[in-house]
Design an enzyme around this catalytic site. Structure first.
Site, mmCIF file in Angstrom:
data_model
loop_
_atom_site.group_PDB
_atom_site.id
_atom_site.type_symbol
_atom_site.label_atom_id
_atom_site.label_comp_id
_atom_site.label_asym_id
_atom_site.label_seq_id
_atom_site.Cartn_x
_atom_site.Cartn_y
_atom_site.Cartn_z
ATOM 1 N N ASP A 1 -10.727 -6.140 -2.253
ATOM 2 C CA ASP A 1 -12.022 -6.094 -1.763
ATOM 3 C C ASP A 1 -12.908 -7.352 -1.620
ATOM 4 O OD1 ASP A 1 -11.707 -3.408 -2.338
ATOM 5 O OD2 ASP A 1 -12.117 -3.617 -4.336
ATOM 6 N N GLN B 1 -5.526 -5.465 -0.265
ATOM 7 C CA GLN B 1 -5.605 -5.641 -1.535
ATOM 8 C C GLN B 1 -5.785 -7.239 -1.737
ATOM 9 O OE1 GLN B 1 -3.003 -3.258 -0.580
ATOM 10 N NE2 GLN B 1 -4.613 -1.868 -0.767
ATOM 11 N N LYS C 1 -12.291 -9.011 3.267
ATOM 12 C CA LYS C 1 -11.241 -9.549 4.397
ATOM 13 C C LYS C 1 -11.649 -9.058 5.813
ATOM 14 C CE LYS C 1 -7.860 -7.935 1.901
ATOM 15 N NZ LYS C 1 -8.708 -7.453 0.673
ATOM 16 N N GLY D 1 -9.432 -0.150 1.557
ATOM 17 C CA GLY D 1 -10.773 0.314 2.114
ATOM 18 C C GLY D 1 -11.174 -0.890 2.762
ATOM 19 N N HIS D 2 -11.255 -1.103 3.975
ATOM 20 C CA HIS D 2 -11.907 -2.085 5.007
ATOM 21 C C HIS D 2 -13.098 -1.709 5.453
ATOM 22 C CE1 HIS D 2 -7.627 -4.141 4.554
ATOM 23 N NE2 HIS D 2 -8.036 -4.163 3.518
#
Ligand code: IMP
Length: 443
Positions: A13, A223, A16, A40-41
């Site tokens: 988180d 991650q 990125k 989750g991006h």
């Protein structure tokens, strides 16, 4: 450009996706190399917010080849839901590819992930319950189902006929759950395979050709380094290899084809799920960071644990990933703090020893207490800053302090969610190669 790995350098988180999005503009191929729908991006582009779980964020740009590499684990239902939602918003899937060797998250993986977590009690890991651990476990046990298997009904049937009764023993006898039906799974997952078929190919060969053609490849990590199966805070890790080395094994590209490794760190630290977090703040400072930074998990909606910047894990991430430079994100979240703390080293609560580099990870890491240096806050908005010179003096001092502690240049600073809330200090791609120095282990 070059072939560049963007890697999370904390507990995931780190933001990125924003950095990948900036660099994807000049890339020909964007490839995810590990993880699955646990990621989750979030990318804010052209006034729209996009959330990605499996699909590389490069899909926002028309014409880029986006690859889900062989190191990934893919839940076909999540994949189809995600691609359909993106297509409804006008994004194209014509250049989307999935490795035939990527593993498939099956219904029993989801059921076992949830049941195992619930059974662990106070030893729980805090997984996302997306079936990640059990899918990778089957991969390592050589019992997994790969994307290519979904396309061949006979192969899929043979694998399920062997596997499902075994999983049912676990589900029924250990977890007291209803059994699964192999034939129903076969029918449903073969159908899903038919929907996905057009994306499935030998992505390693495709990337190899692109390397030969001097195309620009961006490897998008999910991650973070401290969640790496081998190098993270085991067992509080994910089951893949988010660290930079994973980009090679997870795509089939040799290390000699990688030109740069960029580490992404928040200006503070967050962690979701269980596990040690020496600089965690359980007081009003932590609450303020969580509120201002909207620190809630993209995948699970869980509030993130928040804490001060930790130079010890920062140095470790520089070392483990061989980082060339840093992107620091969410600096603006710290705009309203009078004082900021940076952890420069740890003290072992039990033995009194001090560490500037990571001590043996595992049980000993839990004993570490942070030793802080206090820096002045800047109490001014940074979101409209475009160049390093625009930043308040104390914000510059904060960044310089981090760069010095970690002995690495900061190339990019993100000061807000939008693409233009970005300060580029130096070219992240073409800067000088760093010679990594030996870290000191005692203060
Ligand atoms: P799993 O990957 O779902 O097995 O979860 C293992 C650990 O990694 C848990 O602590 C999760 O909260 C954490 N984790 C997994 N994916 C992410 C992510 O994308 N961001 C942050 N933490 C994650």
């Amino acid at each position: 450009m070059a072939n560049v790995i963007v890697v999370g350098a904390q507990f995931g988180d780190e933001g990125k996706a924003k950095v990948t999005d900036l660099l994807a503009r000049n890339a020909d191929i964007v490839v995810r190399y590990q993880g699955g729908a646990n990621a989750g991006h979030t990318v804010v582009a052209n006034g729209e917010t996009y959330k990605f779980h499996l699909i590389p964020s490069g899909i926002i740009y028309t014409g880029k080849i986006c690859i889900l590499g062989p190191g990934m684990v893919i839940d076909p239902k999540s994949f189809i839901a995600e691609i359909e939602a993106l297509k409804e918003r006008g994004l194209e899937d014509a250049n989307l590819k999935i490795s035939s060797a990527a593993h498939v998250t099956m219904p029993y993986h989801l059921a076992i992930d949830a049941a195992e977590e619930d059974s662990r009690g106070d030893q729980k890991i805090g997984t996302t319950k997306r079936g990640i651990g059990p899918t990778y476990a089957d991969k390592c046990a050589r019992s997994g189902i790969r994307m290519e298997d979904l396309l061949d009904r006979e192969v899929l049937k043979a694998k399920l006929d062997w596997m499902v009764p075994r999983k049912n023993v676990l589900l029924e006898r250990i977890y007291n759950l209803p059994p699964l039906n192999a034939e129903e799974i076969l029918n449903e997952y073969y159908e899903l395979g038919q929907k996905i078929k057009k994306y499935v190919t030998d992505t390693a060969a495709l990337i190899f050709e692109a390397v030969g053609d001097r195309k620009n490849i961006l490897f998008e990590g999910a991650q973070g380094t401290l969640l790496d199966l081998d190098h993270g805070t085991y067992p509080y890790v994910t089951s893949s290899s988010p660290a930079a080395g994973g980009a090679c094994t997870g795509t089939g590209v040799g290390p000699t084809s990688v030109d740069r490794v960029i580490g992404v760190m928040k200006a503070y630290v967050t962690r979701v799920g269980e596990g040690p977090f020496p600089t965690e703040l359980t007081d009003s400072f932590g609450q303020k960071i969580r509120e201002v930074g909207a620190e809630v998990g993209t995948t699970t909606g869980r509030p993130r644990r928040c804490g001060w910047f930790d130079a010890v894990i920062g140095r470790y991430a520089v070392r483990i990933n061989g980082l060339d430079c840093l992107a620091i994100t969410k600096l603006d979240v710290l705009d309203g703090f009078e004082e900021l703390q940076v952890c420069t080293h740890y003290r072992d609560r039990v033995t009194g020893e001090t560490f500037t580099d990571m001590p043996t990870i595992g049980s000993r890491y839990k004993q570490m207490e942070p030793v802080y240096t206090t820096l002045k806050g800047w109490l001014k908005p940074t979101t409209d800053c475009k160049k390093f010179a625009d930043l308040p003096e104390q914000a510059k001092a904060y960044l310089n302090f981090i760069a010095k502690e970690l002995d690495i240049p900061i190339a990019i600073v993100s000061v807000g969610p939008n693409r233009d809330n970005t300060v580029v200090i130096e070219d992240p791609i073409h800067g000088p190669k760093r010679v990594l120095s030996k870290p000191t282990t005692a203060v």
